[in-house]
Scaffold this motif. Structure first.
Motif, mmCIF file in Angstrom:
data_model
loop_
_atom_site.group_PDB
_atom_site.id
_atom_site.type_symbol
_atom_site.label_atom_id
_atom_site.label_comp_id
_atom_site.label_asym_id
_atom_site.label_seq_id
_atom_site.Cartn_x
_atom_site.Cartn_y
_atom_site.Cartn_z
ATOM 1 N N ALA A 1 2.773 0.980 -5.363
ATOM 2 C CA ALA A 1 2.498 1.645 -6.640
ATOM 3 C C ALA A 1 3.586 2.669 -6.932
ATOM 4 N N SER B 1 -1.354 2.753 -9.445
ATOM 5 C CA SER B 1 -2.300 2.000 -8.615
ATOM 6 C C SER B 1 -3.583 1.717 -9.409
ATOM 7 N N ASP C 1 0.799 -1.228 0.000
ATOM 8 C CA ASP C 1 0.000 0.000 0.000
ATOM 9 C C ASP C 1 0.837 1.286 0.000
ATOM 10 N N THR D 1 3.469 4.031 -1.890
ATOM 11 C CA THR D 1 3.634 4.540 -3.252
ATOM 12 C C THR D 1 5.010 5.184 -3.357
#
Length: 189
Positions: free
Chosen positions: A89, A100, A58, A60
């Motif tokens: 992501a 994402s 989760d 980035t």
């Protein structure tokens, strides 16, 4: 968590690095990984490796521009695979791309291909320009900085100073010092 990565190719691009850092902080990055190393050299980009190891599910990874991250489409896809395997992501600020989403992944792959194509065309034009200049006798290449210091290298060597120390004092590469010393030895033989 937003994890930022910033890179410049040379040490004298301090303003560019500071600008990237400001953009990443403004984007909300909690952790930054920053380095100054060329993307095309075979030198390992340690801070990028650390950033990729640091990201968790989760998270980035955020960069300001695509060229700050990957050296080719293959390298970009390798980075994307690493992030995907970790459940993370990638976000590229100047392109508004976020992987994402499926659309973000598609756009990144397409734009990465275009960027690589653009770079190859630029390098091809550069090579053509150099070839034309050489043919016209106008291309001299860069000035040989180490060769200009050959006398100083030889003088320090005669004084018993080692190659590494000579390189430091004269601010030239060690290989250049030994090249000068070896050519001097070959000339005497």
């Amino acid at each position: 968590m937003l994890v930022g990565y910033a890179r410049t190719s040379t040490l004298d691009q301090k303003a560019g690095l500071e600008g990237q850092e400001q953009e990443l902080r403004a984007a909300g990055c909690d952790r930054l990984f920053i380095e100054q190393v060329s993307s095309v050299d075979m030198v390992a980009r340690e801070r990028l490796a650390e950033a990729l190891s640091f990201v968790r599910e989760d998270d980035t990874l955020v960069v300001t521009k695509l060229d700050r991250l990957a050296r080719s489409v293959a390298h970009l896809l390798e980075i994307l695979d690493t992030l995907t395997d970790r459940g993370a992501a990638l976000r590229i600020l100047n392109m508004g791309i976020d992987t994402s989403t499926p659309t973000g992944k598609l756009m990144l792959t397409v734009l990465g291909g275009v960027a690589e194509f653009e770079r190859e065309i630029m390098l091809e034009r550069q090579r053509e320009g150099i070839a034309k200049a050489k043919a016209a006798g106008k291309y001299k290449g860069r000035k040989a900085t180490a060769r200009a210091k050959a006398e100083e290298v030889l003088k320090l060597h005669r004084e018993g100073v080692g190659g590494t120390e000579i390189a430091k004092r004269l601010e030239i590469g060690r290989a250049s010092v030994y090249r000068i010393l070896n050519s001097e030895t070959a000339e005497k033989a």
